[in-house]
Design an enzyme around this catalytic site. Structure first.
Site, PDB file in Angstrom:
ATOM      1  CE  LYS A 160      -3.911  -2.254   0.147  1.00 27.77           C
ATOM      2  NZ  LYS A 160      -3.460  -3.551  -0.340  1.00 27.77           N
ATOM      3  CD  GLU A 173      -5.071   6.400   3.637  1.00 30.27           C
ATOM      4  OE1 GLU A 173      -4.142   6.512   2.819  1.00 30.27           O
ATOM      5  OE2 GLU A 173      -6.081   5.729   3.415  1.00 30.27           O
ATOM      6  CG  HIS A 202     -12.421  -0.580   7.984  1.00 26.21           C
ATOM      7  ND1 HIS A 202     -12.536   0.768   7.737  1.00 26.21           N
ATOM      8  CD2 HIS A 202     -12.010  -0.690   9.275  1.00 26.21           C
ATOM      9  CE1 HIS A 202     -12.196   1.446   8.821  1.00 26.21           C
ATOM     10  NE2 HIS A 202     -11.884   0.591   9.762  1.00 26.21           N
ATOM     11  NE  ARG A 244      -8.723  -8.811  -4.202  1.00 20.12           N
ATOM     12  CZ  ARG A 244      -9.837  -8.207  -3.818  1.00 20.12           C
ATOM     13  NH1 ARG A 244     -10.932  -8.319  -4.558  1.00 20.12           N
ATOM     14  NH2 ARG A 244      -9.890  -7.490  -2.708  1.00 20.12           N
TER      15      ARG A 244
END
Length: 602
Positions: free
Chosen positions: A128, A212, A247, A303
């Protein structure tokens, strides 16, 4: 069917395909591959010996163990099966090995086609932190945060302070909602960081994190991209996946409601730019956070996504067929200008799970299961009557997808379908999802990733109405499943018909509901007496010891089950009399974990 000119070295359609996944995605891939005349094989763990995907495949090969590491994640075992059977391609589906660059490279080195992007592209987006660096270089909008290699706790805490709370801690190698924590204040940081590192190490073998700025009212909007090996790349419009719990997405729709056309175009262009910047090939999804008219890069999934059916419904295209053709060396069949968007589609993920407040995975025998049917409905399922939901894998049973000319009509179709779904033997979340659809806020498209929390009371009211029958639709009189067809009457490049074979049949009913943590036994306001395991799993952290005093809401221990961490908390003030488990213990439902005495006991 005109699919364009075949250019390049791989110009022969795949002949033998090994599907190395399970559940609904394995069934989904098998149906399209077999329709193309491809010989298909599946793999299965002992727990999945009689699973639906093993019956749909032309051949099925046993894997060694039930744990993911001994079955669907065992690279050497899978490569050996592929070689022995003579597979010329491997389709990983989603999850498991689908975004493992080492595995993709090993497949390529074995002379087998990997149905997905190349190993380098997977590696670029698999980290990431590295992905965000690459996307910034490609001019894709970014959130402020820290994406560096240094992982010192003090440095990370200082970065969070600089960005400003709330912040999101995220596993560098994460995905599927694992390895994520929102941190609202400095006092929460160390515990949240430790939890993310622990969950990330267990799920991905990598405990590195990034952080973040956390947007409190953001929408999750993503763009489906597709590229081939001949420098062609397109997007297939956007999806809104904002309704999430922990999430993890629960309801997805396409297109995203309420976006200005120039925003859609800008997002699509940014997504294509992201894919082309890393030499991408195959299906991928570029995810954005959208708030206040601005959008920011979140991550790229290299994917096929769980929610790909809503894109298929609004475009009339078969994305698995596109994957197989691109992997066979063909060019994309359509240009960007050819990819139209028609109508609306909305999907609900049907999970085996208990009701509120805990939403624990529900395991056991499905004594009866009947999926609803209708011209406007699509069912992607991996389970049927008589199947057993195992503790070893995730809890998704399948997906219901409704499509219609308008969003309001699609919502109504899906709401009725959820009411008609019949499952006995285990708990499931269909009633809860229907209640979400029934809220005025959802119908008004007031969407953001905190939707479930903000509208908890309205959802509870809608849930009571559904269970009382006040909101139940009229009985449609369906009895047997024949199949579904999407976008009838349209002229599409690829086939549109999918069949739900009689293997899906069954009959009867159940229910469900949400929060993030679990509490021990003992009614509110009463002293807690015992803490028992709510489901099978592994103890991964114990926060307290015998003799400690605890207060209501205090974390007691963390257990891992069905690929997720669950924090068990005290339901009332108490003192710990004894701890009956150790870290790494495997525990069973109702097993005694801790004993308590009232905090005011002599």
């Amino acid at each position: 069917m005109d699919t364009g000119h075949c250019i390049g070295t791989q110009q022969t359609m795949i002949k033998r395909l090994l599907v190395i996944n399970r559940g609904e995605i394995a069934c989904r891939i098998l149906r399209t591959a077999q329709a193309l005349g491809i010989d298909c094989a599946a793999v299965y763990s002992p727990a999945d010996r009689n699973a639906l995907h093993t019956l749909l495949a032309d051949r099925a090969f046993a894997l060694r163990g039930n744990a993911a590491s001994d079955s669907y994640l065992d690279q050497q075992q899978i490569l050996a099966i592929a070689a022995d059977w003579g597979a010329d391609a491997i389709h990983p589906g989603y999850g498991f090995l689908s975004e493992n660059s080492d595995f993709a490279r090993a497949v390529e080195n074995a002379g087998i086609r990997f149905v997905g992007p190349g190993a380098d592209a997977i590696a670029a987006m698999g980290s990431k932190a590295r992905a965000k660096q690459l996307m910034a270089e490609a001019g894709v909008p970014m959130l402020p945060g820290y994406h560096g290699d240094a992982q010192d706790v003090t440095l990370l805490r200082e970065a969070a302070q600089k960005v400003g709370y709330p912040v999101l801690l995220k596993a560098v190698s994460g995905g599927g909602g694992r390895g994520l924590r929102v941190v609202n204040a400095d006092a929460e940081f160390d515990e949240a960081l430790a939890a993310v590192q622990r969950e990330s190490q267990a799920a991905f073998g990598d405990q590195r994190v990034l952080l973040e700025k956390y947007l409190t009212q953001a929408r999750h909007v993503e763009i489906q991209v597709f590229a081939d090996d001949h420098d062609n790349c397109v997007h297939l419009h956007e999806r809104d996946c904002s309704v999430q719990r922990r999430h993890q997405k629960l309801i997805e729709e396409a297109p995203a409601p309420g976006l200005a056309e120039h925003t859609r175009e800008a997002m699509g262009a940014a997504a294509v730019r992201a894919a082309t910047s890393i030499g991408y090939s195959g299906a991928g999804t570029v995810e954005f956070l959208y708030q206040g008219g601005e959008f920011y890069f979140l991550e790229m999934n290299t994917r096929l996504q769980v929610e790909h059916p809503v894109t298929e419904c609004i475009t009339g295209l078969d994305l698995v067929e596109w994957q197989l053709r691109v992997a066979s060396g063909e060019t994309l069949p359509l240009t960007q200008a050819d990819i139209a968007r028609r109508g609306w589609a909305i999907e609900a993920r049907i999970n085996a799970e208990s009701g509120a407040p805990d939403f624990l995975p529900s395991t056991g025998l499905i004594t009866a299961l009947v999926w609803p049917q209708g011209e406007a409905l699509r069912v992607d399922a991996g389970f049927r009557s008589g199947d057993r939901v195992s503790v070893f894998y995730d809890s998704m049973l399948g997906k219901l997808i409704a499509s219609a000319p308008t969003r309001a009509e699609a919502i109504e179709e899906l709401s009725q379908a959820l009411a008609q779904l019949r499952i006995t033997g285990i708990s499931h979340n269909a009633d809860f999802l229907g209640a979400v659809l029934d809220t005025s806020a959802f119908r008004a498209a007031e969407l953001h990733t905190g939707f479930l929390t903000q509208h908890e009371d309205a959802i509870a009211v809608a849930l009571r109405r559904r269970r009382s029958g006040a909101a139940a639709p009229h009985d449609s009189g369906w009895a047997a499943l024949a199949g579904w067809r999407q976008n009838q009457g349209q002229s599409n490049t690829f086939s549109q018909q999918y069949h739900l074979r009689p293997l899906y049949a069954g009959a009867a009913a159940s229910a469900a509901t949400d929060i993030n943590t679990l509490t021990g036994t003992g009614a509110q306001g009463q002293a807690q007496q015992a803490l028992k395991a709510p489901l099978p799993g592994r103890i991964i952290k114990i926060h307290v010891a015998a003799g400690d005093s605890v207060v209501a809401g205090q974390p007691l221990l963390v257990m891992e089950a069905m690929k997720m961490e669950h924090t068990l908390k005290a339901s009332a003030d108490a003192s710990i009399e004894a701890v009956h488990c150790d870290t790494d213990d495997m525990v069973q439902p109702d097993q005694l974990l801790m004993a308590f005495v009232a905090s005011d006991a002599p």
